[in-house]
Every structure is written in structure tokens, then in C-alpha cells.
Design a protein around this motif. Structure first.
Motif, PDB file in Angstrom:
ATOM      1  N   ASP A  66      -6.908  -1.673   3.908  1.00 34.47           N
ATOM      2  CA  ASP A  66      -7.483  -1.518   2.567  1.00 34.47           C
ATOM      3  C   ASP A  66      -8.450  -0.337   2.526  1.00 34.47           C
ATOM      4  OD1 ASP A  66      -7.401  -2.886  -0.081  1.00 34.47           O
ATOM      5  OD2 ASP A  66      -9.569  -3.001   0.220  1.00 34.47           O
ATOM      6  N   PRO A  71      -5.941  -2.506  -4.536  1.00 36.34           N
ATOM      7  CA  PRO A  71      -6.896  -3.220  -3.685  1.00 36.34           C
ATOM      8  C   PRO A  71      -6.380  -4.587  -3.238  1.00 36.34           C
ATOM      9  CG  PRO A  71      -7.568  -3.359  -5.971  1.00 36.34           C
ATOM     10  CD  PRO A  71      -6.397  -2.420  -5.935  1.00 36.34           C
ATOM     11  N   LEU A  72      -6.769  -4.979  -2.024  1.00 33.22           N
ATOM     12  CA  LEU A  72      -6.450  -6.318  -1.533  1.00 33.22           C
ATOM     13  C   LEU A  72      -7.490  -7.349  -1.957  1.00 33.22           C
ATOM     14  CD1 LEU A  72      -5.272  -5.666   2.145  1.00 33.22           C
ATOM     15  CD2 LEU A  72      -3.854  -6.316   0.184  1.00 33.22           C
ATOM     16  N   LYS A 128       0.808  -1.208   0.000  1.00 33.75           N
ATOM     17  CA  LYS A 128       0.000   0.000   0.000  1.00 33.75           C
ATOM     18  C   LYS A 128       0.851   1.273   0.000  1.00 33.75           C
ATOM     19  CE  LYS A 128      -4.188  -1.866   0.453  1.00 33.75           C
ATOM     20  NZ  LYS A 128      -5.289  -1.608  -0.509  1.00 33.75           N
ATOM     21  N   CYS A 150      -3.043 -10.104  -4.100  1.00 30.62           N
ATOM     22  CA  CYS A 150      -4.256  -9.793  -3.346  1.00 30.62           C
ATOM     23  C   CYS A 150      -4.131 -10.421  -1.966  1.00 30.62           C
ATOM     24  CB  CYS A 150      -5.494 -10.301  -4.083  1.00 30.62           C
ATOM     25  SG  CYS A 150      -5.632 -12.103  -4.138  1.00 30.62           S
TER      26      CYS A 150
END
Length: 311
Positions: free
Chosen positions: A74, A81-82, A25, A177
Motif C-alpha cells: 500500500d 487504498p487498502l 494495485k 479493502c
């Protein structure tokens, strides 16, 4: 928003999961190193009983369990995005399997008699004994795989992961992810923390190449913080306002009741407090500590048990 404070220790596999998510992130965070075994007085001042590693602190809000921490991060930083749009449900289910079934098979292999001897080589015998006693207490009433069974299962799971990487760089597509971060950390323990046990990975070169891609993500930008300073941050803060999500009552326990929340299986020490929220996905307990002040401690519903404290 207040600083992201991760309470962890370097060789903790679940901490590596969160550290990589922070790197993915591109987030800056404060790093508080905590003991890997009890006693953990500064941890308990913040969590009220929960002792698993890691946990995330944001001001006077304490977020427990890496599945919930991932959701918080998130929401804090939605990109990348996760939970991919094409596989939101699948990514969560695969992550849950990896954090449970895969993790315990890997750790049964990693901490077999051979693995434990390698991990604690050069340390006094009492260090290994203290670690074994601590983790034994956390596994009370759990069914634990025998080392040979764990290794056999681990090999099978590695082959299944490898098949998912035949024609794509990550488990569910072109970018990592939540499933990748959950599957990576138990394998990281084999490869990085206890490399004497890493030979099991050699039969799946696609998995090793994927691990290289995951490791390259890094941990973002961290700055050391003492546990005393983290407690001071909590004491000088107020818990964030709770969302307006609908109260989902599955237990007949009203908001404002005194309750406990505890993990279902591993590390089942309860946290006690006042139930302030019970949304579709999480519980929030309010508690007061003489050192840390008033706190909100948050838990996911999945994997945790809510009980009312009877007068």
C-alpha cells in the motif's frame, strides 16, 4: 525500486491474498514457487527461520506476514487504498479476525477427514502423511477446532459476511479493502483448491457473488523467477535505509541487541539477528547468510514475539 518478489506456491491461501492485492494495485512482480512443506533451504537462507507462506522480497529486504506485506504494498502503490479513510481501524480489525478466526474455522472444515481425502485423492498416501506431519509441527500447542465445530463456525461466519454484503459490493463499501482480501482467501481455498468442500458456500449467494468480484481482480503481471536467482538478487543488493521512525522500547531491549522474533502461535520457528529497528508497528532484524549476504528481515509487532538472546 527493486523488483517485488513474492515467494509462494499456487495453492497457498495467504499467498492468494497477496496475489490479489498485487492485482488490485496493478503491480508487476516476480514469482518464486517454494515448497509447501519442509525442507525449505532457500526460504530459510532468506528468512533465517521464518517458514510461513508467503513472504515478500525487495532486494535484500525480506517482509514477513501478510498483514505487513499489505502495508508495504500500500505504501509502494497508494492507489487504490487498502485502508479506506472512513474505516481505517475497522478494516484492520476485520482483516485480523479474518486472518485468524475465520481462517482456522475454514481450514478446519476444508481439511476435515472428508476434505483431506478429497484434497489428496490420486496422490500417494505418503503425500498426505507428509503434509499432515508438517502442519502438525507448525500447530504445536495450538488449540485446533474439531471438524464439526469448525464447519458450524464457518457457516455462522459466512452468514455474517453475507449480511455485510446486503447493500454494497464489498465488505466495507464500493471498493475492496484489506478486509475483503483477508476474508476472501480461506473461502477461495474451499471453492478453488478443494471444491469438494465448497457446498458450505451455497447457503450464502451474496458471498458467492462477492467472491466472483474478488476473483475478477486477478493477480497483476507476474514473471517466473527461480529461488536461486532470488537469492542472487539479495546477495547483490544492500538493505534499504531504515526510516527515522521513533524507537518504541516495550521490552527493555536496546537496538543493536541480538534477538529472536517468532510468530505467537502457528509456525513458531524463530529468526535470530541484530535488532536494527523497533518502530510502533514493526521489528527489523539484520542477519547474514553465506548464500544471500546481509539482509534485513521485517516483522509486524502484532502477532509476533521479541526475545533477547542472552550470552
Amino acid at each position: 525500486m527493486a523488483d517485488l518478489i513474492l515467494h509462494h506456491y499456487p495453492t497457498s491461501p495467504f499467498s492468494e491474498k497477496v496475489r490479489l492485492i498485487l492485482g488490485h494495485k496493478g503491480l508487476a512482480w516476480k514469482s518464486v514457487h517454494i515448497p509447501r512443506i519442509m525442507p525449505k533451504p532457500d526460504v530459510l537462507a532468506l528468512t533465517g527461520g521464518y517458514r510461513r507462506t508467503p513472504f515478500l522480497q525487495i532486494g535484500a529486504d525480506i517482509w514477513c506476514d501478510t498483514a505487513l506485506i499489505a502495508e508495504v504494498l500500500d505504501h509502494h502503490q497508494p492507489e487504490p487504498p487498502l485502508y479506506p479513510a472512513h474505516a481505517r481501524g475497522l478494516s484492520r480489525v476485520l482483516a485480523q479476525w479474518a486472518d485468524g478466526t475465520l481462517f482456522w474455522a475454514a481450514m478446519g472444515h476444508n481439511l476435515s477427514p472428508k476434505g483431506a481425502a478429497a484434497l489428496f485423492a490420486g496422490q500417494p498416501p505418503e503425500a498426505a502423511a507428509a503434509f499432515a506431519a508438517d502442519r502438525g509441527a507448525m500447530r504445536t500447542n495450538m488449540t485446533v477446532l474439531r471438524p464439526a465445530d469448525a464447519t458450524s463456525a464457518y457457516r455462522s461466519y459466512l452468514r455474517r459476511l453475507s449480511s455485510m454484503l446486503d447493500d454494497q459490493p464489498f465488505l466495507l463499501g464500493e471498493i475492496p479493502c484489506i478486509a475483503d482480501f483477508a476474508a476472501y482467501h480461506p473461502l477461495w481455498f474451499s471453492r478453488v483448491v478443494n471444491p469438494a468442500m465448497a457446498g458450505v458456500l451455497e447457503a450464502t449467494p451474496d458471498v458467492l457473488e462477492w467472491m466472483d468480484r474478488m476473483a475478477a481482480i486477478g493477480h497483476g503481471r507476474s514473471e517466473a523467477l527461480s529461488s536461486a536467482d532470488a537469492i542472487a538478487v539479495a546477495r547483490s543488493s544492500q538493505p534499504a535505509a531504515l526510516s527515522d521512525e521513533v524507537f518504541q522500547d516495550d521490552h527493555g531491549i536496546a537496538l543493536g541487541s541480538r534477538v529472536t522474533v517468532a510468530p505467537e502461535a502457528f509456525g513458531t520457528e524463530p529468526t535470530e539477528g541484530i535488532l536494527r529497528a523497533a518502530t510502533r508497528t514493526r521489528y527489523t532484524l539484520e542477519r547474514t547468510d553465506e548464500r544471500a549476504g546481509t539482509l534485513h528481515v521485517h516483522f509486524p509487532r502484532v502477532g509476533f514475539v521479541l526475545r533477547e538472546v542472552k550470552a
